[in-house]
Design a protein around this motif. Structure first.
Motif, short mmCIF file in Angstrom:
data_model
loop_
_atom_site.label_atom_id
_atom_site.label_comp_id
_atom_site.label_asym_id
_atom_site.label_seq_id
_atom_site.Cartn_x
_atom_site.Cartn_y
_atom_site.Cartn_z
N ASP A 251 -11.70 92.89 24.15
CA ASP A 251 -12.37 92.06 23.16
C ASP A 251 -13.62 92.65 22.52
O ASP A 251 -14.29 91.99 21.75
CB ASP A 251 -12.74 90.71 23.79
CG ASP A 251 -13.71 90.85 24.96
OD1 ASP A 251 -14.04 91.98 25.35
OD2 ASP A 251 -14.14 89.80 25.49
N MET A 282 -14.33 89.22 20.69
CA MET A 282 -13.27 88.35 20.21
C MET A 282 -12.94 87.32 21.28
O MET A 282 -13.21 87.50 22.46
CB MET A 282 -12.04 89.18 19.86
CG MET A 282 -12.25 90.14 18.71
SD MET A 282 -12.55 89.30 17.13
CE MET A 282 -10.90 88.67 16.77
N ASP A 283 -12.33 86.23 20.84
CA ASP A 283 -11.98 85.16 21.77
C ASP A 283 -10.85 85.58 22.69
O ASP A 283 -10.81 85.18 23.85
CB ASP A 283 -11.58 83.91 20.99
CG ASP A 283 -11.48 82.69 21.88
OD1 ASP A 283 -12.38 82.47 22.70
OD2 ASP A 283 -10.48 81.95 21.77
N MET A 287 -6.99 92.94 19.66
CA MET A 287 -7.55 92.73 18.32
C MET A 287 -7.08 93.80 17.34
O MET A 287 -6.68 94.90 17.73
CB MET A 287 -9.06 92.77 18.40
CG MET A 287 -9.56 94.14 18.82
SD MET A 287 -11.31 94.37 18.61
CE MET A 287 -11.92 93.69 20.12
N ASP A 306 -6.87 88.36 15.60
CA ASP A 306 -6.90 88.05 17.02
C ASP A 306 -5.46 87.94 17.54
O ASP A 306 -4.52 87.74 16.75
CB ASP A 306 -7.65 86.74 17.27
CG ASP A 306 -8.43 86.75 18.58
OD1 ASP A 306 -8.15 87.62 19.42
OD2 ASP A 306 -9.31 85.89 18.76
N TYR A 332 -13.93 82.13 12.28
CA TYR A 332 -12.52 82.06 11.94
C TYR A 332 -12.32 81.50 10.54
O TYR A 332 -12.92 80.48 10.17
CB TYR A 332 -11.77 81.20 12.96
CG TYR A 332 -11.54 81.91 14.27
CD1 TYR A 332 -10.47 82.78 14.44
CD2 TYR A 332 -12.42 81.74 15.33
CE1 TYR A 332 -10.28 83.45 15.64
CE2 TYR A 332 -12.23 82.40 16.54
CZ TYR A 332 -11.15 83.27 16.68
OH TYR A 332 -10.97 83.94 17.86
#
Length: 648
Positions: A251, A282-283, A287, A306, A332
């Motif tokens: 991430d 990132m969640d 990625m 994502d 987002y």
């Protein structure tokens, strides 16, 4: 006498099998659930895995998004029109339009301000007109790919590396050779295999031909990030030379500053991008970052796909701190609501969660969240609200593997694979939530609210009375369960049901060896506990129906993974078993034999493929006719509805 009874039973079973056949369901009968909510805006997304290609696709002067998605069943390339004309995180996009097939390892480069779309060793020329129909070879991909026989990603981009006016190529490729993949923890939970690697190769343009590959160095050694390199080479800090930002398999973003010149780049060792809020992360994982000036302010931003198909905007502020550009935290993008979606590998359970008289959805997903998707009108089909992440003890529920919770290693640290069941587990009149996950630990969340306003409290593991014996566990688990803990196979549904109709909620799920088992609930010293699992389910195709029903006989990473529910699918008065498959498989209940329930595999309910990894079933009755219909959660995060073909 016992033999005669058994022969009679077999005759009954055979007659039942002959009289009940799988009724064919056509592809047209499979309905994708939509929000049915025109004013709703939700996170922009495709299915599992998203490779964004930001460009002005429709030539109207603003930036749109084209996204390649390579999962099942949503595989394709989709155009999201910029509806608002915004050049910011507030850009609103239209519903997607499919414009082509889904392509792996697709990238976009900007040359003289114009988008160029590349694959592995190829360029897709005039992409806006021909999509993938004009593929022209630009280099022999095997020159690089053959150097890394165990790889997952390779990404190719044009860049004028040394500022001489022609287009060179950089290639990010990962290497899984040292990491391996599965079952390499020691007894202390330490990973005994190696690391994931991610390198960058330079192909120099020599009069239109590309020279042999060589790795790009930073800090005196080859660039090496944690897999999935996805390199971007731009002047991110606005000092006149080209720097590098890479993604990775998990991430984080790694920054490599060019400390040399535009013509003779020299790269410093990597540092993770961060801002005042901490590391920019990132969640999820896997990625796909793309460098582009999204908002037209002459600063190079990041547009990032994502893993669950959503796209974030990471804005370059133009500031530099400690010789590193400062980016804002990910935001987002939004789109007009279309298909109902919750992450990837979604696992739905239909229940009236808010006690308003209609069926809502409680869902887990690959990221480890649990969400409430509210049925807003009780219609057929319903109108849905966007997913609301559930909280327990005022914190968002997210179960993740961390460094050693996945048998497949630390690269899966941000995955959770929650799969859920909802029932009044403690017999207080309120629905609670049970969850299994990537860990294979069955836990529950108690509803401490009231009818119509559920509030959750984390309760830890469900309690099993192992009669003084050590709690069993899968043979490959490095960790040992607690004395009353249920350690079963990972990523499989903990199905709650009062199986023996004694007023207590029982549990039916895979046991530690992959057999379907009945964990009976009972009361002891004022406490509700589970008995150890009993293998009371038989497979009609094994040993004349006396063979135990084992839904997974694989080991380690291949174990578990079964999503299931019980329902009277064929409308004959008993409970059949519905299990994940390429869509959903039906096991018909043929009756009871000497205390065991015999199930006959009848095949998939429909021929269409909805799973690369998995699906997950739940039954609904939106038409209120008393017959269970089916909702399938697919790995693309979407939901698919089938009306039951067996009618009264």
């Amino acid at each position: 006498m016992k033999q005669i009874i058994y022969i009679i039973f077999l005759l009954v079973v055979c007659l039942a099998a002959c009289n009940t056949t799988q009724k064919q369901i056509s592809h047209e009968d499979l309905i994708s659930l939509t929000y049915n909510h025109p004013s709703l805006h939700v996170d922009l997304s495709v299915g599992l895995w998203a490779s964004p290609l930001p460009m002005d696709y429709d030539k109207d002067g603003d930036m749109d998004l084209v996204i390649s998605c390579t999962d099942v069943p949503y595989k394709g390339t989709y155009f999201f029109e910029n509806k608002s004309g915004e050049k910011s995180a507030n850009t609103l996009f239209a519903k997607p339009v499919k414009i082509g097939s889904g392509i792996n390892n697709i990238t976009i480069s900007y040359v003289d301000g114009k988008p160029r779309v590349l694959g592995s060793g190829v360029e897709f020329q005039e992409f806006s007109r021909f999509i993938y129909d004009r593929a022209v070879g630009i280099a022999n991909a095997e020159d690089i790919l053959s150097l890394h026989p165990r790889k997952r990603f390779n990404h190719w981009k044009y860049v004028d590396y040394e500022g001489d006016g022609d287009q060179d190529i950089i290639v990010g490729v990962d290497d899984w050779g040292d990491y391996g993949w599965d079952n390499a923890f020691n007894n202390e939970g330490k990973w005994t295999n190696g690391e994931l690697h991610g390198y960058i190769y330079l192909l120099e343009n020599e009069n239109g031909r590309y020279a042999s590959p060589g790795k790009i160095y930073a800090g005196g050694k080859p660039v090496d990030v944690y897999g999935n390199t996805t390199p971007n080479m731009e002047d991110f800090d606005d000092d006149g030379d080209l720097d590098i930002i890479c993604g990775e398999f998990v991430d984080r973003f790694t920054w490599f500053e060019n400390t040399g010149t535009r013509e003779k780049p020299v790269y410093a060792g990597g540092k993770f991008l961060e801002n005042a809020e901490g590391l920019i992360q990132m969640d999820l994982e896997m990625m796909m970052p793309v460098a582009v000036d999204w908002n037209g302010d002459k600063k190079v931003d990041l547009i990032v796909g994502d893993e669950d198909g959503r796209i974030v905007f990471i804005e370059n502020t133009g500031m530099v701190n400690d010789r590193m550009p400062v980016f804002k935290s990910p935001v987002y993008f939004k789109q007009e609501a279309d298909l109902v979606k919750f992450g990837a590998l979604v696992t739905p359970y239909s229940i009236d969660w808010d006690d308003d008289g209609d069926e809502d959805l409680i869902c887990g997903n690959s990221a480890g969240y649990i969400a409430f998707i509210e049925n807003l009108d009780g219609g057929n089909p319903p109108t849905w609200n966007k997913p609301e992440l559930l909280k327990a003890d005022d914190e968002v529920i997210r179960i993740m593997a961390g460094e050693n919770g996945s048998i497949q290693g630390p690269c899966e640290r941000k995955w959770g694979y929650t799969t859920v069941s909802v029932a009044d587990w403690d017999s207080d009149g309120l629905n609670d939530i049970l969850v299994n996950s990537i860990w294979g630990k069955v836990e529950w969340y108690k509803n401490i609210g009231q009818k119509g306003t559920p509030i959750l409290k984390k309760m830890g593991n469900v309690k099993v009375d192992w009669n003084g014996q050590p709690a069993p566990k899968p043979a490959w688990n490095w960790w040992n369960p607690g004395v009353d803990e249920l350690s079963t196979q990972w990523r499989t549904t903990p199905y709650t049901i009062d199986w023996n109709k004694d007023g207590f909620m029982d549990l039916v799920m895979l046991d530690h060896e992959g057999y379907l088992a009945f964990f009976e609930r009972f009361q002891k010293d004022g406490q509700l506990l589970l008995h150890p699992g009993k293998r009371i389910f038989n497979d009609a195709d094994l040993e004349n129906g006396n063979g135990l029903l084992r839904l997974n006989n694989k080991e380690a990473g291949g174990s578990g993974r079964r999503k299931l529910c019980f329902a009277d699918w064929d409308n004959d008065g008993d409970l059949d078993l519905l299990v994940n498959s390429q869509n959903i498989a039906w096991y018909e209940n043929l009756g009871e034999n000497d205390g065991s329930n015999v199930y006959k595999y009848k095949g998939d309910i429909i021929s269409i493929r909805l799973a690369g990894h998995t699906t997950s079933p739940t039954t609904v009755d939106w038409d209120q006719n008393g017959i269970p219909d089916l909702v399938i959660g697919a790995e693309d995060g979407h939901f698919y509805y089938i009306t039951n073909p067996f009618q009264k």
